[in-house]
Scaffold this active site. Structure first.
Site, PDB file in Angstrom:
ATOM      1  N   HIS A  66     -19.221  61.186 -50.541  1.00 51.97           N
ATOM      2  CA  HIS A  66     -18.357  61.623 -51.642  1.00 51.97           C
ATOM      3  C   HIS A  66     -19.149  62.326 -52.742  1.00 51.97           C
ATOM      4  O   HIS A  66     -18.627  62.535 -53.831  1.00 51.97           O
ATOM      5  CB  HIS A  66     -17.631  60.421 -52.266  1.00 51.97           C
ATOM      6  CG  HIS A  66     -16.572  59.822 -51.394  1.00 51.97           C
ATOM      7  ND1 HIS A  66     -16.861  59.053 -50.295  1.00 51.97           N
ATOM      8  CD2 HIS A  66     -15.222  59.885 -51.451  1.00 51.97           C
ATOM      9  CE1 HIS A  66     -15.729  58.656 -49.728  1.00 51.97           C
ATOM     10  NE2 HIS A  66     -14.719  59.148 -50.411  1.00 51.97           N
TER      11      HIS A  66
ATOM     12  N   GLU B 131      -9.427  68.304 -40.924  1.00 48.41           N
ATOM     13  CA  GLU B 131     -10.030  69.444 -41.622  1.00 48.41           C
ATOM     14  C   GLU B 131     -10.190  70.660 -40.728  1.00 48.41           C
ATOM     15  O   GLU B 131     -10.020  71.791 -41.185  1.00 48.41           O
ATOM     16  CB  GLU B 131     -11.384  69.047 -42.219  1.00 48.41           C
ATOM     17  CG  GLU B 131     -11.299  68.132 -43.427  1.00 48.41           C
ATOM     18  CD  GLU B 131     -11.009  66.686 -43.087  1.00 48.41           C
ATOM     19  OE1 GLU B 131     -11.031  66.336 -41.890  1.00 48.41           O
ATOM     20  OE2 GLU B 131     -10.751  65.887 -44.011  1.00 48.41           O
TER      21      GLU B 131
HETATM   22  C1  TPP Z   1     -12.967  63.562 -42.436  1.00 47.58           C
HETATM   23  C2  TPP Z   1     -12.386  62.906 -43.645  1.00 47.58           C
HETATM   24  N1  TPP Z   1     -11.437  63.536 -44.361  1.00 47.58           N
HETATM   25  C3  TPP Z   1     -10.922  62.970 -45.473  1.00 47.58           C
HETATM   26  C4  TPP Z   1     -11.331  61.742 -45.875  1.00 47.58           C
HETATM   27  C5  TPP Z   1     -10.758  61.108 -47.137  1.00 47.58           C
HETATM   28  N2  TPP Z   1      -9.928  59.973 -46.768  1.00 47.58           N
HETATM   29  C6  TPP Z   1     -10.421  58.708 -46.812  1.00 47.58           C
HETATM   30  S1  TPP Z   1      -9.352  57.598 -46.224  1.00 47.58           S
HETATM   31  C7  TPP Z   1      -8.179  58.775 -45.916  1.00 47.58           C
HETATM   32  C8  TPP Z   1      -6.876  58.366 -45.301  1.00 47.58           C
HETATM   33  C9  TPP Z   1      -7.067  57.630 -44.007  1.00 47.58           C
HETATM   34  O1  TPP Z   1      -5.856  57.238 -43.473  1.00 47.58           O
HETATM   35  P1  TPP Z   1      -5.754  56.386 -42.161  1.00 47.58           P
HETATM   36  O2  TPP Z   1      -6.569  56.985 -41.068  1.00 47.58           O
HETATM   37  O3  TPP Z   1      -4.313  56.200 -41.880  1.00 47.58           O
HETATM   38  O4  TPP Z   1      -6.440  54.996 -42.519  1.00 47.58           O
HETATM   39  P2  TPP Z   1      -6.087  53.970 -43.706  1.00 47.58           P
HETATM   40  O5  TPP Z   1      -6.909  54.371 -44.899  1.00 47.58           O
HETATM   41  O6  TPP Z   1      -4.634  54.046 -43.956  1.00 47.58           O
HETATM   42  O7  TPP Z   1      -6.540  52.628 -43.235  1.00 47.58           O
HETATM   43  C10 TPP Z   1      -8.651  60.027 -46.302  1.00 47.58           C
HETATM   44  C11 TPP Z   1      -7.869  61.278 -46.214  1.00 47.58           C
HETATM   45  C12 TPP Z   1     -12.332  61.106 -45.106  1.00 47.58           C
HETATM   46  N3  TPP Z   1     -12.812  59.902 -45.441  1.00 47.58           N
HETATM   47  N4  TPP Z   1     -12.830  61.705 -44.012  1.00 47.58           N
END
Ligand code: TPP
Lengths: 379, 326
Positions: B131, B62
């Site tokens: 959320h 972000e």
């Molecule tokens: C700071 C932040 N931005 C956006 C989100 C929304 N979000 C939740 S999980 C996710 C993807 C995460 O991907 P990754 O780090 O590859 O982990 P995975 O879910 O694949 O295990 C996002 C964008 C969040 N939780 N926190």
């Protein structure tokens, strides 16, 4: 040669950057092939007894069973949401089993398999997704931190905790979990800088499951993730995340090095998220069914099962008994979820501070009086 | 006149589309906004039609989204940043508060910052922590930012276009639990100005102010109050910074009573500022103190308790009773 073209040459991609995200490269540590053949690795050997091998299988199978049951409960409206670990069982169980009793784990929101290895009750994890609390387990007693939803934040906590261990002269380490997407966050980079600068006993365990929700790894990194570690000044290893033995061996070694004062390691567990990101997600919008089929062939549980059967370490009775245990676990999870009481409304006021404020005490009273007024009106 | 019935979500989608057609400098940036169309599908189909240079699936960062938006804005682009959920704006908070908000003043107007920061905000969707938050006061408290909160499909359609063409940085709050609510949108109309509140329902007994997700709740409360013979005037604030309180003052001078409703924690929330201003300006017309109905001063609770946390129609009516009881 102009200065410009010279620069271009200097930033030429590192070897392997042209195909950075493909499995089966020489860099991938593997001890068990997808067909279930045991292989050796020059740097990582693994000393495990047959009993341990069977119990690793048991963990993988039960964790998957839990995950499948939770997904079903969500579909039936019993959970608000569920983040499935399907496909990542070996990465999580392998990493979790590498922890010593006093090591501390810092999960994201998907590490149910690690929670399992730390003895956290599945119902505590489920209570979070049911919306009953924000994580019902005791992170101090279990040495498994609360889930962290804000991407990457926990990597700094793990590093700070490791610095605490270091100051205290404790021979322990921390294991920080993160996803491939999380590596893009500034805070994760700060965590790695801190860890390197202070030689903190922390191991960064990145499950590269290829996607951050819909965004493929190519959108986060031009180089294989494990190579990033070199830029921070500590070792990076890529391990087959669907090979529980390799994950166990690599994580054990990294934790041992950390405890031994050698500082951090970055582990990239190369794996795949077989399910949706969470139950609210629709993966058909961003990935092909053929990709999923390909990864099914690398299933972490099937390969250990093949090895155990073929080598005679486990027989049909063993697998039947694990299945039966899975059935019992599923029943316990289902019943426990359905019987889980809703929290009392006043709970929202009770732990905001260690020392309650007069204003919040007043709001609590107001809340109680307001709800009591309804009960009076209805009766 | 061309009127369509749209959800708030679809209205935003069409508004973004129209803004992108009108100005090639408009660039959407955010996590999962491309193929997926965003987790709420607000950008659905836009990448397909405008390409991935104008609808950019960003890395998961972000601070990166907002920080690069600053640079793009300096180059004459109009970045529209999507923050996936309210609770994830904080990694970008530094960029928003220390850079986006201050660069125009610091450069004596030489560096434009026409950035729109879209944030689905508020609770009520049964989600896990981070959320369901209402961070509007942080932004409204920051000089250099403007903050709006839409509550109807028509305002969503027009508001997003107005925000994008506006020269200042705007935090654009979308009431996520109302994304699926339908309403009429006249796509040929001359829209109301962006920074103006609006009286949605006339009434004589109490003035009720709300914005974003609470507007519907306030209207429901007015409906219920009418059955008991009480007439509530409902004002949709629409703009949180700058505040447009003239219509509110006019209303309060008639009704003599004012109740401000929001989901965010009550202490130091928008309601506190509004109560102070209404009191300063309308002191002699007031029959009762300005009352606030807001969230408790606690972290947003687990979803099983959110119904008890969020102001509902009963809590609004309760405040109306208290106001009338003075
Ligand atoms: C700071 C932040 N931005 C956006 C989100 C929304 N979000 C939740 S999980 C996710 C993807 C995460 O991907 P990754 O780090 O590859 O982990 P995975 O879910 O694949 O295990 C996002 C964008 C969040 N939780 N926190």
């Amino acid at each position: 040669m102009s200065a410009l073209s010279q620069t271009t040459e200097v930033v030429d991609p590192v070897p392997g950057a042209d195909a950075p995200h493909l499995p089966g490269q020489p860099d991938l540590v593997q001890l068990l092939t997808p067909e279930g053949e045991r292989v050796e690795h020059p740097e990582y050997s693994l000393d495990v007894t047959d009993d341990e091998l069977r119990s690793l299988y048991r963990d993988l199978a039960l964790v998957r069973r839990w995950d499948v049951e939770a997904t079903a409960l969500q579909r039936q409206g019993e959970l608000g949401i569920w983040a499935s670990l399907l496909g990542q069982e070996a990465a999580q169980v392998g990493a979790g089993r590498a922890l010593a009793a006093d090591d501390m784990a810092f999960p994201t929101y998907r590490e149910h398999g690690v929670a399992w290895t730390r003895g956290v009750d599945p119902l505590h994890v489920i209570s979070l997704f049911r919306g009953v609390d924000q994580g019902g387990w005791d992170p101090v007693a279990t040495k498994f931190n609360l889930y962290t939803v804000v991407i990457g934040a926990q990597t700094l906590h793990a590093t700070g905790y490791a610095m605490g261990l270091q100051r205290d002269g404790a021979e322990s380490a921390t294991l920080a979990f993160l996803g491939d997407g999380a590596t893009s966050q500034g805070e994760v980079n700060e965590a790695m800088i801190w860890a390197a600068t202070f030689s903190a006993p922390v191991v960064f365990f990145c499950q590269n499951n290829q996607y951050a929700i819909s965004v493929p790894i190519e959108r986060q990194s031009r180089v294989p993730l494990f190579r990033r570690a070199a830029g921070f000044g500590f070792p990076g290893v890529r391990v087959d995340g669907n090979d529980v033995l390799a994950v166990l061996a690599v994580t054990r070694a990294a934790l041992a090095a950390a405890r031994d004062g050698q500082g951090p390691t970055f582990i990239e567990a190369f794996t795949y998220r077989m399910g949706a990101h969470t139950t609210s997600d629709d993966p058909t919008r961003y990935r092909l069914a053929s990709e999923l089929e390909e990864w099914k062939l690398r299933d972490p549980i099937a390969r250990l099962k093949a090895y155990l059967s073929r080598s005679g370490i486990a027989d049909a009775d063993f697998f039947t008994s694990v299945d039966a245990e899975g059935d019992q676990l599923a029943v316990r999870i289902r019943q426990g979820t359905l019987e889980m009481p809703d929290p009392a409304g006043t709970e929202i006021f009770d732990h905001v501070y260690a020392e309650q404020t007069p204003e919040l005490a007043r709001q609590r009273e107001e809340f109680v009086a307001y709800h009591a007024s309804f009960e009076g009106a209805e009766s | 006149m061309s009127t369509e019935t749209l959800t708030i979500g679809k209205a935003l989608n069409l508004g973004l589309r129209r803004a992108m057609e009108d100005d090639a400098k408009v660039v959407l940036m955010g996590e999962d906004i491309g193929k997926l169309g965003g987790v709420f599908r607000i950008t659905d189909g836009l990448q397909k039609d405008f390409g991935d240079a104008r609808v950019v699936d960003t890395p998961l960062a972000e601070a990166g989204i907002l920080g690069t938006a600053v640079g793009l804005a300096m180059r004459g682009y109009r970045p529209v940043c999507e923050i996936q959920f309210d609770g994830f704006v904080f990694p970008a908070y530094n960029q928003i508060v220390t850079q986006v908000a201050k660069i125009h003043a610091r450069s004596k107007g030489r560096l434009p910052m026409p950035i729109v920061i879209r944030i689905p905000f508020g609770g009520g969707i049964g989600a896990v922590e981070h959320h369901s938050e209402s961070p509007e006061a942080y932004f409204a408290h920051t000089a250099g930012l403007k903050v709006v909160a839409v509550s109807t499909p028509s305002d969503a359609y027009w508001g997003i276009q107005q925000a994008i063409t506006h020269p200042d940085p705007i935090v654009f709050l979308e009431p996520k639990r109302r994304y699926w609510e339908k309403g009429e949108v006249d796509t040929d109309a001359t829209p109301d100005p962006l920074f103006a509140s609006r009286v949605l329902r006339g009434g004589d007994d109490v003035t009720v102010l709300a914005y974003g997700p609470m507007v519907k709740t306030a209207l429901q409360a007015a409906e219920a109050a009418a059955e008991e013979g009480r007439s509530l005037e409902v004002v949709d604030l629409r703009t949180l910074s700058p505040l447009d309180l003239e219509p509110v003052y006019a209303s309060v001078r008639r009704t003599g009573r004012c109740v401000v409703v929001h989901e965010a924690p009550t202490t130091l929330g928008l309601g506190a500022e509004i109560a102070a201003r209404v009191t300063e300006t309308c002191f002699h017309s007031l029959e009762a103190p300005v009352l606030r109905v807001g969230g408790y001063d606690t972290p947003y609770p687990p979803s099983k308790l959110e119904e008890e946390y969020l102001p509902d129609l009963d809590r609004v009516l309760d405040a109306v009773d208290r106001s009338l009881g003075f």
